[in-house]
Design an enzyme around this catalytic site. Sequence first.
Site, PDB file in Angstrom:
ATOM      1  CD  GLU A 113      38.080  35.639  42.432  1.00  0.00           C
ATOM      2  OE1 GLU A 113      38.542  36.270  43.393  1.00  0.00           O
ATOM      3  OE2 GLU A 113      38.480  35.811  41.265  1.00  0.00           O
ATOM      4  CD  GLU A 123      36.002  37.856  38.298  1.00  0.00           C
ATOM      5  OE1 GLU A 123      37.118  38.281  38.632  1.00  0.00           O
ATOM      6  OE2 GLU A 123      35.034  37.779  39.085  1.00  0.00           O
TER       7      GLU A 123
HETATM    8  O1  AHR Z   1      37.366  41.846  38.603  1.00  0.00           O
HETATM    9  C1  AHR Z   1      37.821  42.300  39.829  1.00  0.00           C
HETATM   10  C2  AHR Z   1      37.807  41.229  40.905  1.00  0.00           C
HETATM   11  O2  AHR Z   1      38.702  40.213  40.579  1.00  0.00           O
HETATM   12  C3  AHR Z   1      36.509  40.505  41.123  1.00  0.00           C
HETATM   13  O3  AHR Z   1      35.632  41.198  41.936  1.00  0.00           O
HETATM   14  C4  AHR Z   1      36.953  39.240  41.790  1.00  0.00           C
HETATM   15  O4  AHR Z   1      36.089  38.172  41.545  1.00  0.00           O
HETATM   16  C5  AHR Z   1      38.335  39.010  41.225  1.00  0.00           C
HETATM   17  O5  AHR Z   1      39.255  38.731  42.205  1.00  0.00           O
END
Ligand code: AHR
Length: 524
Positions: free
Chosen positions: A194, A328
């Site tokens: 991110e 994610e």
């Molecule tokens: O999964 C939790 C968080 O969500 C991670 O650290 C980040 O990459 C995302 O914003």
Amino acid sequence: MRSLLVGFTLIVMAITAPIMAAQKVELSIDASKTGAKIDRNIFGQFAEHLGHGVYEGIWVGPDSKIQNTRGIRNDVVGALKAIKVPNVRWPGGCFADEYHWRKSIGPQRSVTLNPNWGGVTEANTFGTHEFMDFIDQIGAEAYVSVNVGSGTAQEAAEWLEYMTAAAPTALEKERAANGHPDPYKVALLGIGNESWDCGGNMTPDYYVSQMKIYSRFVRNFNPAQQDKQQMLKIAVGPGGDGPRWTDWTETVMKAYQQHTWSWDINGLSMHNYTVGHWPPSYASVGFGETEYGQILKFTLEMEGLISKHSAIMDKYDPEKKIALVVDEWGGWYAPLPGSNPGFLVQQNSLRDAILAALNLNIFARHADRVRGANIAQMINVLQAMIITDKEKMVLTPTYYVFKLYVPFQDATFVPVTFDAGWYTHGDVALPRVDAIAAKDANGKLWLEITNLDPNQPVEIEASLAGITPKSAAGETLTAPKVDSVNTFDAPNTVVPKAVSAKVQGGKLALKLEPKSVTVVSVEQ
Ligand code: AHR
């Protein structure tokens, strides 16, 4: 009074009976028509140094009373082995962009801070060697995210040399002195996380210039990964569908199209949580049909997001060399009352099982482009497979979905056509069913069917061409309520049970319970 009540009950039953009658959905499957391989890496997991995801969830230390192997808890390892985890993404997440690997190797570990997640200290007792030991114990591969945000390309390059070098360099010797003479395998490398947000708030152009440098210098030296099984490099990708995100995908993919011999990438990451709106406010337990429907509606947005970014990728990479890696995803709800809000603790219900199945099916339908995904997160955090509390462990409804889907790992996608019909509740309309099919390496046909309707069963009639079906058997996952959960005291509320299916005249017939995830295999 009593006879009045009985009479009333009978009238209610008479009125509701036709409503409860099973809906019929016809599926059509031609097993001779196959699509892309469903990469086993779409069943990947994510373990960040966050809350009790790593510490307590995986690592209890060798002196713990909890049964462990070199500090890694045996119950968790046993459970994860059963779902054949293909890869584990580690050490983050946002944590990765503040992680300095040297602090967690060797006999002396430095205690640092974890400012992203709960403002706690990071003991660094779980580092490279412990992670590699863990994934070796569960039979998974490493997906290592390197620090682009606050680290340097040199730091990341040295970490990779430390992990993978076979030649007698100082770093190789240090690794051997720390107990592992053989090089480790790093299957996947995440170049930042991110980077548009917690990973450094970079513009797409700035990120691309950093990404090229990391791609060039962060090398894998493992001799076994030179010709075959080369490490796949995953660039940071989008986190939504607005212009900010399409611009990001355009910029990275355009750079890839013009890449030279000196750098390369193999994947573009995408993050998409089912949250509704930020900050997460949906309850993870104690909700009703309205929130069930709303969350499932939000989760189906994954389809549009993948299609949108895949279309951009197609422009620059029509041969689909670059994988879209949804590294994610999952439900992100309000923290459980009384928990540290930075630990992202939530319950995991039957709704999450349905949510998981819908997303896995979307990934499978895009198998030609989506060749990796990592649910967030593996243990004790967000939509977890496993919840622990000291020596106690419970497997969640989502765990059982991953278990049911094991036969789909590396199976070949087989298209299913159907008219799903609609389930409606308030202003939410959802397809009544979802389904995918695939053929495994032995040619056996597998079928997954989700009944999203929480009230009505569905009669499935599937016509099967391209095979001579003889019998079918499977398992189904459901529970009394949309928010049913497994707890330490009642761990078997949401567990799969056998389901019978009839095969006759080239057709498979099966009744799906309301709000259920069902996987059947067809013998021929
Ligand atoms: O999964 C939790 C968080 O969500 C991670 O650290 C980040 O990459 C995302 O914003």
